[in-house]
Design a protein around this motif. Structure first.
Motif, short mmCIF file in Angstrom:
data_model
loop_
_atom_site.label_atom_id
_atom_site.label_comp_id
_atom_site.label_asym_id
_atom_site.label_seq_id
_atom_site.Cartn_x
_atom_site.Cartn_y
_atom_site.Cartn_z
N SER A 135 152.65 147.43 130.32
CA SER A 135 154.25 147.58 130.43
C SER A 135 154.55 146.22 130.54
CB SER A 135 154.35 148.25 131.91
OG SER A 135 153.79 147.49 132.94
N VAL A 136 154.27 145.11 131.07
CA VAL A 136 154.67 143.80 130.93
C VAL A 136 154.57 143.61 129.35
CG1 VAL A 136 154.19 141.34 131.40
CG2 VAL A 136 154.16 143.09 133.27
N GLY A 137 153.60 143.73 128.64
CA GLY A 137 153.68 143.34 127.31
C GLY A 137 154.70 144.00 126.48
N LYS A 138 155.08 145.46 126.84
CA LYS A 138 156.27 146.12 126.05
C LYS A 138 157.48 145.55 126.61
CE LYS A 138 153.80 150.46 125.91
NZ LYS A 138 153.68 152.00 126.34
N ALA A 139 157.86 145.20 127.84
CA ALA A 139 159.06 144.58 128.51
C ALA A 139 159.20 143.10 127.62
CB ALA A 139 158.84 144.34 129.73
N LEU A 140 158.18 142.51 127.41
CA LEU A 140 158.29 140.93 126.53
C LEU A 140 158.18 141.33 125.19
CD1 LEU A 140 155.49 139.03 128.86
CD2 LEU A 140 158.17 138.96 128.92
N GLY A 141 157.98 142.47 124.56
CA GLY A 141 158.15 142.86 123.13
C GLY A 141 156.98 142.09 122.39
N ARG A 142 155.72 141.83 123.00
CA ARG A 142 154.52 141.50 122.19
C ARG A 142 153.14 142.16 122.69
NH1 ARG A 142 156.09 136.35 125.14
NH2 ARG A 142 154.60 136.12 127.06
N GLY A 143 153.48 143.12 123.16
CA GLY A 143 152.28 144.02 123.76
C GLY A 143 151.16 142.90 124.50
N LEU A 144 149.94 143.23 124.19
CA LEU A 144 148.94 142.48 124.82
C LEU A 144 148.51 141.22 124.22
CD1 LEU A 144 146.77 145.38 126.18
CD2 LEU A 144 148.40 143.72 127.57
N ARG A 145 149.02 140.79 122.93
CA ARG A 145 148.71 139.71 122.48
C ARG A 145 149.09 138.52 123.32
NH1 ARG A 145 151.76 142.61 119.16
NH2 ARG A 145 153.73 141.54 119.09
N GLN A 146 148.85 137.28 122.79
CA GLN A 146 149.13 136.11 123.29
C GLN A 146 148.52 136.13 124.90
OE1 GLN A 146 153.26 134.75 122.71
NE2 GLN A 146 152.94 135.73 120.75
N GLY A 147 147.28 136.26 125.14
CA GLY A 147 146.86 136.56 126.41
C GLY A 147 147.34 137.43 127.43
N GLY A 148 147.91 138.62 126.98
CA GLY A 148 148.38 139.55 127.73
C GLY A 148 147.39 140.10 129.01
N MET A 149 146.16 140.42 128.45
CA MET A 149 145.23 140.88 129.55
C MET A 149 145.09 139.71 130.77
SD MET A 149 144.90 143.95 129.00
CE MET A 149 143.49 144.22 130.33
N SER A 150 145.19 138.64 130.40
CA SER A 150 144.74 137.44 131.18
C SER A 150 146.05 137.40 132.08
CB SER A 150 144.32 136.07 130.81
OG SER A 150 145.09 135.64 129.94
N ARG A 151 147.41 137.65 131.70
CA ARG A 151 148.34 137.38 132.41
C ARG A 151 148.44 138.31 133.86
NH1 ARG A 151 151.64 139.71 129.24
NH2 ARG A 151 151.81 137.96 127.71
N ARG A 152 148.31 137.45 134.86
CA ARG A 152 148.23 138.18 136.18
C ARG A 152 149.48 139.25 136.53
NH1 ARG A 152 146.99 134.26 140.60
NH2 ARG A 152 147.09 135.92 141.88
N VAL A 153 149.35 140.13 137.23
CA VAL A 153 150.12 141.22 137.78
C VAL A 153 150.14 141.22 139.28
CG1 VAL A 153 150.24 142.32 135.68
CG2 VAL A 153 148.66 143.16 137.27
N PRO A 154 150.92 141.58 140.14
CA PRO A 154 150.78 141.48 141.58
C PRO A 154 149.74 142.55 142.07
CG PRO A 154 153.07 141.72 140.79
CD PRO A 154 152.37 141.97 139.65
N LEU A 155 148.90 142.17 142.97
CA LEU A 155 148.07 143.03 143.54
C LEU A 155 148.68 143.49 144.95
CD1 LEU A 155 145.06 140.62 143.60
CD2 LEU A 155 145.19 142.56 142.07
N PRO A 156 148.04 144.90 145.06
CA PRO A 156 148.70 145.37 146.21
C PRO A 156 148.05 144.77 147.56
CG PRO A 156 146.92 146.63 145.25
CD PRO A 156 147.22 145.47 144.58
N GLU A 157 148.98 145.15 148.57
CA GLU A 157 148.50 144.65 149.87
C GLU A 157 147.54 145.47 150.68
OE1 GLU A 157 151.85 144.35 152.62
OE2 GLU A 157 152.83 142.83 151.60
N SER A 158 147.31 146.62 150.00
CA SER A 158 146.21 147.58 150.58
C SER A 158 145.93 148.56 149.34
CB SER A 158 146.34 148.26 151.84
OG SER A 158 147.62 149.16 151.57
N TRP A 159 144.72 149.28 149.55
CA TRP A 159 144.41 150.47 148.47
C TRP A 159 143.89 151.64 149.30
CZ3 TRP A 159 145.33 150.86 143.46
CH2 TRP A 159 144.75 151.82 142.94
N PRO A 160 144.79 152.88 149.00
CA PRO A 160 145.62 153.01 148.04
C PRO A 160 146.99 152.24 148.17
CG PRO A 160 144.85 155.26 148.44
CD PRO A 160 144.34 153.99 149.59
N PRO A 161 147.83 151.81 147.18
CA PRO A 161 148.70 151.26 147.60
C PRO A 161 150.08 151.95 147.87
CG PRO A 161 148.75 151.33 144.91
CD PRO A 161 147.52 151.91 145.76
N GLY A 162 151.12 151.38 148.77
CA GLY A 162 152.35 152.05 148.98
C GLY A 162 152.19 153.14 150.24
#
Length: 222
Positions: A135-162
């Motif tokens: 979804s980040v790749g889509k919002a940026l308009g470049r998909g998972l190119r240019q290191g999209g998989m290594s771009r970190r996203v927030p981790l939850p404080e616990s699992w299951p989250p929320g």
């Protein structure tokens, strides 16, 4: 269809459903109908098109909205907002070699987090991260190119989250102009990731964004 306040600049509306086939057409129909409902115009006054790179957009009366569409086998979701590019991704939870996939594709801290969970939780947790990256790749308009998989996203404080609470968009580590969230829906059968990008604003307002996720029935796209 219920009216959703998705035209507010700091509201991201996500609608999702399960379906028995033709996910792409149904997702497009849901998006157009929802946008028309939000804007209080007939669906005939707007249409869905795609930029050269594949990013969807609404033409006609829908030009004020930013949109994203996703579908998987048996599921679909759409996201709508205004003022900031948005992305959405849906995945069906299934058994994966989650730890191996995480070690191969994710940032080390994310892979360690997945590996540290009970084995029965790892597949959903991996998809919880994967859908956000998509979804980040889509919002940026470049998909998972240019290191999209290594771009970190927030981790939850616990699992299951929320713990049953609505998902909240959190800025990406080191990229505060972009925020993402994920939620497990459908009794644990689906994971939906959402992101929006406020990089064009002098002062991003990601912390104020209201994320609303709703399930809809067949009448919304039929």
């Amino acid at each position: 269809m219920d009216r959703h306040p998705g035209t507010a600049p700091d509201t991201v509306t996500v609608l999702w459903c399960t379906t028995d086939g033709d996910e792409r057409r149904k997702a497009h129909t849901l998006l157009v109908r929802t946008a028309a409902d939000m804007l209080d115009v007939p669906p005939s006054e707007l249409w869905l098109a795609h930029e050269e790179g594949g990013r969807p957009f609404l033409g006609g009366a829908g030009g004020a909205l930013e949109v994203s569409v996703t579908h998987a086998r048996g599921a679909l979701a759409v996201a709508l907002t205004s003022g900031s590019p948005v992305g959405v991704d849906v995945e069906v939870v299934r058994r994966l070699r989650a730890e191996a996939l995480a070690r191969a594709w994710l940032a080390p801290v994310e892979a360690d987090w997945v590996a540290g969970l009970p084995e029965e939780d790892r597949s959903a947790a991996f998809l919880w991260l994967w859908t956000q990256k998509e979804s980040v790749g889509k919002a940026l308009g470049r998909g998972l190119r240019q290191g999209g998989m290594s771009r970190r996203v927030p981790l939850p404080e616990s699992w299951p989250p929320g713990d049953g609470a609505p998902p909240v968009l959190h800025p990406l580590p080191g990229h505060r102009e972009t925020a993402s969230a994920a939620t497990v829906v459908g009794g644990g059968r689906l994971v939906i990731g959402v992101a929006r990008h406020d990089g064009h604003r002098p002062e991003p307002r990601l912390g104020e964004a209201d994320l609303r996720v709703h399930q809809v029935g067949p009448g919304a796209y039929g």
